[in-house]
Structure formats: structure tokens, C-alpha cells
Design a protein around this motif. Structure first.
Motif, PDB file in Angstrom:
ATOM      1  N   PRO A  40       0.838  -1.202   0.000  1.00  0.00           N
ATOM      2  CA  PRO A  40       0.000   0.000   0.000  1.00  0.00           C
ATOM      3  C   PRO A  40       0.871   1.249   0.000  1.00  0.00           C
ATOM      4  O   PRO A  40       1.994   1.226   0.527  1.00  0.00           O
ATOM      5  N   PRO A  41       0.396   2.347  -0.573  1.00  0.00           N
ATOM      6  CA  PRO A  41       1.249   3.533  -0.710  1.00  0.00           C
ATOM      7  C   PRO A  41       1.709   4.111   0.618  1.00  0.00           C
ATOM      8  O   PRO A  41       2.792   4.709   0.686  1.00  0.00           O
ATOM      9  N   ALA A  42       0.932   3.945   1.694  1.00  0.00           N
ATOM     10  CA  ALA A  42       1.314   4.518   2.988  1.00  0.00           C
ATOM     11  C   ALA A  42       2.599   3.909   3.532  1.00  0.00           C
ATOM     12  O   ALA A  42       3.277   4.514   4.363  1.00  0.00           O
ATOM     13  N   THR A  43       2.956   2.711   3.069  1.00  0.00           N
ATOM     14  CA  THR A  43       4.166   2.046   3.565  1.00  0.00           C
ATOM     15  C   THR A  43       5.349   2.233   2.631  1.00  0.00           C
ATOM     16  O   THR A  43       6.423   1.681   2.875  1.00  0.00           O
ATOM     17  N   LEU A  44       5.176   3.020   1.576  1.00  0.00           N
ATOM     18  CA  LEU A  44       6.223   3.178   0.572  1.00  0.00           C
ATOM     19  C   LEU A  44       7.308   4.125   1.080  1.00  0.00           C
ATOM     20  O   LEU A  44       7.029   5.272   1.437  1.00  0.00           O
ATOM     21  N   ALA A  45       8.527   3.641   1.137  1.00  0.00           N
ATOM     22  CA  ALA A  45       9.655   4.463   1.577  1.00  0.00           C
ATOM     23  C   ALA A  45      10.349   5.067   0.361  1.00  0.00           C
ATOM     24  O   ALA A  45      10.705   4.353  -0.580  1.00  0.00           O
ATOM     25  N   VAL A  46      10.503   6.369   0.369  1.00  0.00           N
ATOM     26  CA  VAL A  46      11.149   7.064  -0.746  1.00  0.00           C
ATOM     27  C   VAL A  46      12.440   7.684  -0.244  1.00  0.00           C
ATOM     28  O   VAL A  46      12.436   8.648   0.532  1.00  0.00           O
ATOM     29  N   THR A  47      13.547   7.113  -0.654  1.00  0.00           N
ATOM     30  CA  THR A  47      14.860   7.621  -0.258  1.00  0.00           C
ATOM     31  C   THR A  47      15.776   7.631  -1.477  1.00  0.00           C
ATOM     32  O   THR A  47      15.530   6.941  -2.462  1.00  0.00           O
ATOM     33  N   GLY A  48      16.809   8.417  -1.386  1.00  0.00           N
ATOM     34  CA  GLY A  48      17.778   8.443  -2.460  1.00  0.00           C
ATOM     35  C   GLY A  48      17.829   9.793  -3.161  1.00  0.00           C
ATOM     36  O   GLY A  48      17.074  10.719  -2.865  1.00  0.00           O
ATOM     37  N   ARG A  49      18.740   9.896  -4.109  1.00  0.00           N
ATOM     38  CA  ARG A  49      18.967  11.137  -4.840  1.00  0.00           C
ATOM     39  C   ARG A  49      17.895  11.342  -5.894  1.00  0.00           C
ATOM     40  O   ARG A  49      17.496  10.417  -6.580  1.00  0.00           O
ATOM     41  N   ALA A  50      17.429  12.563  -6.016  1.00  0.00           N
ATOM     42  CA  ALA A  50      16.424  12.899  -7.022  1.00  0.00           C
ATOM     43  C   ALA A  50      17.101  13.282  -8.336  1.00  0.00           C
ATOM     44  O   ALA A  50      18.118  13.987  -8.349  1.00  0.00           O
ATOM     45  N   VAL A  51      16.552  12.797  -9.421  1.00  0.00           N
ATOM     46  CA  VAL A  51      16.986  13.182 -10.763  1.00  0.00           C
ATOM     47  C   VAL A  51      16.106  14.336 -11.227  1.00  0.00           C
ATOM     48  O   VAL A  51      14.887  14.291 -11.056  1.00  0.00           O
ATOM     49  N   PRO A  52      16.674  15.394 -11.788  1.00  0.00           N
ATOM     50  CA  PRO A  52      15.850  16.516 -12.254  1.00  0.00           C
ATOM     51  C   PRO A  52      14.773  16.048 -13.230  1.00  0.00           C
ATOM     52  O   PRO A  52      15.038  15.221 -14.111  1.00  0.00           O
ATOM     53  N   LEU A  53      13.567  16.576 -13.075  1.00  0.00           N
ATOM     54  CA  LEU A  53      12.451  16.175 -13.928  1.00  0.00           C
ATOM     55  C   LEU A  53      12.761  16.433 -15.394  1.00  0.00           C
ATOM     56  O   LEU A  53      12.322  15.678 -16.268  1.00  0.00           O
ATOM     57  N   GLU A  54      13.522  17.446 -15.674  1.00  0.00           N
ATOM     58  CA  GLU A  54      13.853  17.779 -17.068  1.00  0.00           C
ATOM     59  C   GLU A  54      14.745  16.734 -17.720  1.00  0.00           C
ATOM     60  O   GLU A  54      14.867  16.705 -18.950  1.00  0.00           O
ATOM     61  N   ASP A  55      15.328  15.852 -16.911  1.00  0.00           N
ATOM     62  CA  ASP A  55      16.218  14.822 -17.460  1.00  0.00           C
ATOM     63  C   ASP A  55      15.486  13.519 -17.790  1.00  0.00           C
ATOM     64  O   ASP A  55      16.114  12.554 -18.238  1.00  0.00           O
ATOM     65  N   VAL A  56      14.201  13.454 -17.515  1.00  0.00           N
ATOM     66  CA  VAL A  56      13.433  12.238 -17.801  1.00  0.00           C
ATOM     67  C   VAL A  56      12.297  12.569 -18.754  1.00  0.00           C
ATOM     68  O   VAL A  56      11.898  13.724 -18.900  1.00  0.00           O
ATOM     69  N   LYS A  57      11.760  11.538 -19.395  1.00  0.00           N
ATOM     70  CA  LYS A  57      10.561  11.672 -20.220  1.00  0.00           C
ATOM     71  C   LYS A  57       9.439  10.927 -19.526  1.00  0.00           C
ATOM     72  O   LYS A  57       9.526   9.715 -19.323  1.00  0.00           O
ATOM     73  N   LEU A  58       8.394  11.649 -19.146  1.00  0.00           N
ATOM     74  CA  LEU A  58       7.277  11.011 -18.471  1.00  0.00           C
ATOM     75  C   LEU A  58       6.492  10.136 -19.442  1.00  0.00           C
ATOM     76  O   LEU A  58       6.182  10.542 -20.567  1.00  0.00           O
ATOM     77  N   LEU A  59       6.161   8.944 -18.983  1.00  0.00           N
ATOM     78  CA  LEU A  59       5.303   8.021 -19.711  1.00  0.00           C
ATOM     79  C   LEU A  59       3.956   7.939 -18.987  1.00  0.00           C
ATOM     80  O   LEU A  59       3.781   8.514 -17.916  1.00  0.00           O
ATOM     81  N   ALA A  60       3.001   7.235 -19.569  1.00  0.00           N
ATOM     82  CA  ALA A  60       1.773   6.960 -18.836  1.00  0.00           C
ATOM     83  C   ALA A  60       2.145   6.262 -17.530  1.00  0.00           C
ATOM     84  O   ALA A  60       3.062   5.436 -17.501  1.00  0.00           O
ATOM     85  N   PRO A  61       1.487   6.586 -16.413  1.00  0.00           N
ATOM     86  CA  PRO A  61       1.854   5.965 -15.130  1.00  0.00           C
ATOM     87  C   PRO A  61       1.822   4.444 -15.167  1.00  0.00           C
ATOM     88  O   PRO A  61       2.656   3.783 -14.556  1.00  0.00           O
ATOM     89  N   ILE A  62       0.832   3.877 -15.880  1.00  0.00           N
ATOM     90  CA  ILE A  62       0.774   2.434 -16.116  1.00  0.00           C
ATOM     91  C   ILE A  62       0.789   2.254 -17.638  1.00  0.00           C
ATOM     92  O   ILE A  62      -0.268   2.219 -18.276  1.00  0.00           O
ATOM     93  N   PRO A  63       1.958   2.165 -18.236  1.00  0.00           N
ATOM     94  CA  PRO A  63       2.029   2.130 -19.700  1.00  0.00           C
ATOM     95  C   PRO A  63       1.324   0.938 -20.331  1.00  0.00           C
ATOM     96  O   PRO A  63       0.727   1.062 -21.406  1.00  0.00           O
ATOM     97  N   ARG A  64       1.384  -0.205 -19.667  1.00  0.00           N
ATOM     98  CA  ARG A  64       0.781  -1.427 -20.208  1.00  0.00           C
ATOM     99  C   ARG A  64      -0.153  -2.035 -19.162  1.00  0.00           C
ATOM    100  O   ARG A  64       0.252  -2.917 -18.386  1.00  0.00           O
ATOM    101  N   PRO A  65      -1.394  -1.567 -19.127  1.00  0.00           N
ATOM    102  CA  PRO A  65      -2.348  -2.142 -18.163  1.00  0.00           C
ATOM    103  C   PRO A  65      -2.489  -3.645 -18.349  1.00  0.00           C
ATOM    104  O   PRO A  65      -2.445  -4.150 -19.472  1.00  0.00           O
ATOM    105  N   ARG A  66      -2.648  -4.366 -17.246  1.00  0.00           N
ATOM    106  CA  ARG A  66      -2.746  -5.818 -17.323  1.00  0.00           C
ATOM    107  C   ARG A  66      -4.068  -6.273 -17.936  1.00  0.00           C
ATOM    108  O   ARG A  66      -4.175  -7.375 -18.450  1.00  0.00           O
ATOM    109  N   GLN A  67      -5.088  -5.426 -17.840  1.00  0.00           N
ATOM    110  CA  GLN A  67      -6.399  -5.736 -18.395  1.00  0.00           C
ATOM    111  C   GLN A  67      -6.941  -4.492 -19.079  1.00  0.00           C
ATOM    112  O   GLN A  67      -6.413  -3.391 -18.901  1.00  0.00           O
ATOM    113  N   ASP A  68      -7.997  -4.657 -19.875  1.00  0.00           N
ATOM    114  CA  ASP A  68      -8.650  -3.490 -20.456  1.00  0.00           C
ATOM    115  C   ASP A  68      -9.126  -2.552 -19.344  1.00  0.00           C
ATOM    116  O   ASP A  68      -9.468  -2.991 -18.243  1.00  0.00           O
TER     117      ASP A  68
END
Length: 282
Positions: A40-68
């Protein structure tokens, strides 16, 4: 928390946006489906160095849904009225029950990506800004009062529609399910981010800067708790299931004369707290 899928140095990665929204912290999961299924998202730990947003290309959050994608039609009263005016035979509801249909998605469209025009096949291309609900754990026989416990988060979805195919075939699958007709993003806003349940979020859509749609998800005829309860009575909703909850009035077919999309048009679908999904018609 806002979760994204992105390309970084040619590799598809899953990450969380920084609080400022200007960077991405990568997470150790193969893809977004794996992350959703793991915890569940409440237990998700986010640590580490951040990469600038300008250095990535955003894709659909779930690019390949498992079902329709599971979709609801005519789930705002004002949209139901404009749809019936456009084609009473195709859009008039005989009973006050939810209209469900399936949207085929082999690859979801990216934020700032393209909506294909399909010249020669589609003459009446339309947009539909929608709140999409992401299921976080296996849901079967869920009561409405417990439905919030099964929601992982929310994203913006444009239910792109070929109105001529939709009405001509007397069913919605083909006209809603062409390749590229399901742009999503820019992120998944996790359900633990202080969003009330059921969500009451402002939703809007603009085409070339002209506002076409504006409403609030509190005006859904069939709300998220009811949807999850009804669907889970007869089908198992797996983690990562995407439910598009319907669009408000202001779609292209609702104008007189209609305002269908043309090549070069820029469509911006926005939902409060989540962000803006921006796509160009080509």
C-alpha cells in the motif's frame, strides 16, 4: 505522493516526484504494476537522490495495463443530456443504472504524447476528461463503505472517442479502443495524500486554450464506492485495475455545431491535485 513512470537514459523506471515536483526519486520496482501489487502507498519508503524532472521523459503511469480499462458512460447528468441530444438512439439510457464498457489498451498514451487522428477511418474525433481510479489490492464482494480501502490512487485519463465509429457500430468498443485512444497521466496521486473519499476534485478540459469542460467529481451519478461495490460483486478487480469514472458536459459532440478535434489541436485534461494531461492531435 505522486508516482510516475518515466524514461531515463533509455531505461523505463518507476519513481516518486519530489514535494516540489521538480525531480524524480527512482524506486526499486520493475514497473508500476509491480509496485501497486507489492504494498500500500502509505508504507512506501522514498529515499535516495532525485533526478531533475527535465532529465526524464514522463510516460503513462501504467504504460501497459494488465487488463482493459473499465469505463463508465454518461456518469454526469449534464453529459448524459448532451449525448442524448447528439444521438438519442445511441446514448439514451432506458434505466438509471451504470453504463459500463471496456476500453482496449495495449499501450497507454503518454503525457505530452500524441492522439492519433486516423485520417480516413475517423471523421469525428472527440475528447473526454475523466478521473481514473487505480485499484490497489484484490477486490471481491467489497461493500461501498469499505471501498476506499481498495483504492491505490488516482490519475487523469482522456477517454478519446471516435464518435462516428461509436454510433455507427451501435457499440462502443471499437470507437473507444483504437491504439493511442487512452492517454493517461501525468502521475498517480496516491490515496493517502489527504484526498477525501469519495474524491471531490475539480475536473476540466481545454482545447487550444479554450475551456470546454469544467465540473467536479462529486457530481458523479454513480460514485466510486458504488462502482467498486457493484463491479466486485460479479468480477474480481485485481491490483492495478483502472476504472475511468466518466466525463462531464462539454465534449465536442455536445456543441452546436459540434467541435471535433483536428490535426494540430492541443488537448489539456486537468484534475485538481493530480495535474494536467496534455496531448497533441496528429
Amino acid at each position: 505522493m505522486k508516482l510516475v513512470t518515466c524514461l531515463y537514459q533509455g531505461e523505463e523506471r518507476v519513481g516518486a516526484l519530489t514535494k516540489e515536483g521538480d525531480g524524480v526519486v527512482f524506486l526499486p520496482y520493475a514497473d508500476m504494476n509491480a509496485l501497486i501489487e507489492a504494498l500500500p502507498p502509505a508504507t512506501l519508503a522514498v529515499t535516495g537522490r532525485a533526478v531533475p524532472l527535465e532529465d526524464v521523459k514522463l510516460l503513462a503511469p501504467i504504460p501497459r495495463p494488465r487488463q482493459d480499462v473499465i469505463c463508465l458512460g454518461m456518469n454526469y447528468r449534464d453529459h448524459a443530456k448532451e449525448a442524448a441530444r447528439y444521438d438519442a438512439d445511441a446514448f439514451t439510457k432506458e434505466k438509471p443504472v451504470a453504463v459500463y464498457f471496456s476500453k482496449r489498451v495495449s499501450r497507454a498514451g503518454d503525457p505530452d504524447g500524441v492522439i492519433p487522428r486516423y485520417e480516413g477511418l475517423v471523421e469525428r474525433l472527440d475528447y473526454e476528461a475523466e478521473l481514473a481510479v487505480i485499484i490497489g489490492r484484490t477486490a471481491k464482494d467489497v461493500k461501498a463503505e469499505d471501498a476506499g480501502d481498495y483504492v491505490f490512487g488516482y490519475t487523469v485519463l482522456n477517454d478519446v472517442s471516435a464518435r462516428d465509429l461509436q454510433t455507427g457500430h451501435k457499440q462502443w468498443y471499437f470507437g473507444k479502443g483504437l491504439d493511442g485512444f487512452t492517454p493517461m497521466g501525468p502521475c498517480i496521486l496516491t490515496a493517502d495524500e489527504g484526498i477525501a473519499f469519495p474524491p471531490a476534485l475539480d475536473i476540466s478540459c481545454a482545447v487550444n486554450g479554450e475551456e470546454r469542460q469544467r465540473s467536479n467529481t462529486s457530481l458523479l451519478i454513480h460514485g466510486v464506492p458504488e462502482i467498486i461495490e457493484e463491479l466486485s460483486r460479479g468480477m474480481t478487480l485485481l491490483p492495478g485495475t483502472i476504472i475511468a469514472t466518466g466525463t462531464p458536459a462539454g465534449v465536442g459532440m455536445g456543441f452546436d455545431p459540434p467541435k471535433f478535434l483536428e490535426a494540430g489541436d492541443i488537448v489539456e485534461c486537468s484534475i485538481q491535485h493530480i495535474g494536467t494531461l496534455r496531448n497533441t492531435v496528429r
